[in-house]
Design an enzyme around this catalytic site. Structure first.
Site, PDB file in Angstrom:
ATOM      1  CE1 TYR A 135      -5.906  -3.564  -3.795  1.00 40.83           C
ATOM      2  CE2 TYR A 135      -5.143  -3.330  -5.626  1.00 40.83           C
ATOM      3  CZ  TYR A 135      -5.748  -3.236  -4.536  1.00 40.83           C
ATOM      4  OH  TYR A 135      -6.331  -1.645  -4.384  1.00 40.83           O
ATOM      5  CE  LYS A 163      -3.743  -2.025  -1.581  1.00 39.47           C
ATOM      6  NZ  LYS A 163      -3.120  -1.446  -3.350  1.00 39.47           N
TER       7      LYS A 163
END
Length: 295
Positions: A135, A163
């Site tokens: 992320y 992500k």
């Protein structure tokens, strides 16, 4: 990991007025999201306010969602931090039955080098019993993961996805162009979903999907014409959700929908009256969702 393509929703954690976890409302949130056709659920992402939940509350939250989900959708669990060894200890202390992957944020505050970021994630991926989703969110961590760093980590056998919430289109294009075929590029910004889809992105981990799951599903899975219309319908309301920090805005929106209370824990504070009014007015303009708003 085909089941982690499409729309994942970073679930909010509803609180009662006394700021205890509101499990009745959480049940409604999960039912609302699943009925909207999303592909998987993300538990204790940033939107779930894990920074102000105790270890016991996080465990109870995960157990509750496992119970009400009843294996209908895959589950991703957020475990991250800026102390690599503590993240590993948290992983060892977690029951991964029913959990399909972990989402773990790049280390914040420390501002590590790219080499430090690589080693942090390699250690976590080596220890995790389930696959790892990276992320990158520089707006929160103050440290960007470069495309080269992501591509290096993409070769780790237990790291399956990124992500991406950097907002850097060229960086996303570099990842999409050079990544291994089975590595998933996911949007970490709702309004970048359509753009990443065009360049080869295969999913989104969504905030606004708590309130409008079907619109995010349309944006990800429908024809490009319908996807554009869904994206355009959210243009006005989306920035309001972040004006006073996430998840303040989306909780306010869902309060107007009658799904949960708008409460957040300090140091976050509830939306100002002015922002709440503007969110309510913007929501009333969104086609096909007006019937959800208690006007």
């Amino acid at each position: 990991m085909e089941k982690l393509k499409g729309v994942g929703v970073a679930l909010i954690t509803p609180f009662k007025k006394d700021l205890s976890v509101d499990y009745d409302s959480l049940n409604r949130v999960v039912s609302h999201v699943i009925s909207g056709g999303v592909d998987y659920l993300v538990v204790q992402g940033t939107t779930g306010e894990p920074a102000t939940l105790t270890k016991a509350e996080k465990r109870e939250n995960l157990d509750f969602i496992k119970k009400i989900n009843r294996n209908r959708l895959p589950l991703v669990y957020g475990i991250g931090g800026n102390n690599t060894q503590q993240v590993i200890e948290d992983i060892k202390d977690t029951d991964f039955q029913g959990v399909d992957a972990i989402l773990t944020v790049s280390p914040y505050y420390n501002k590590p080098s790219q080499t430090g970021i690589v080693r942090h994630y390699e250690k976590i991926a080596d220890e995790s019993p389930v696959p790892v989703i990276l992320y990158n969110v520089p707006g929160r961590t103050m440290s960007n993961m470069s495309a080269a760093t992501t591509l290096t980590l993409a070769n780790h056998p237990n790291i399956i996805a990124m992500k991406e919430a950097s907002g850097d289109i060229e960086q996303c294009m570099q990842i999409a162009h050079k990544k291994p075929e089975d590595f998933l590029l996911l949007s970490g910004d709702d309004m970048m979903t359509l753009t990443l889809r065009a360049m080869g992105g295969v999913g989104v981990i969504s905030v606004i999907g708590n309130a409008y799951p079907s619109k995010m599903v349309t944006m990800m899975h429908a024809s490009l014409k319908d996807a554009r219309e869904a994206a355009f319908s959210l243009l006005e309301i989306n920035p309001l959700l972040y004006e006073e920090s996430n998840p303040v805005g989306v909780k306010t929106l869902m309060h107007h929908m009658g799904i949960c209370e708008p409460n957040v824990r300090l140091p976050l504070v509830n939306a100002s009256m002015g922002l709440s009014k503007r969110i309510r007015e913007a929501a009333a303009k969104i086609p096909s969702d007006k019937d959800l708003i208690g006007l």
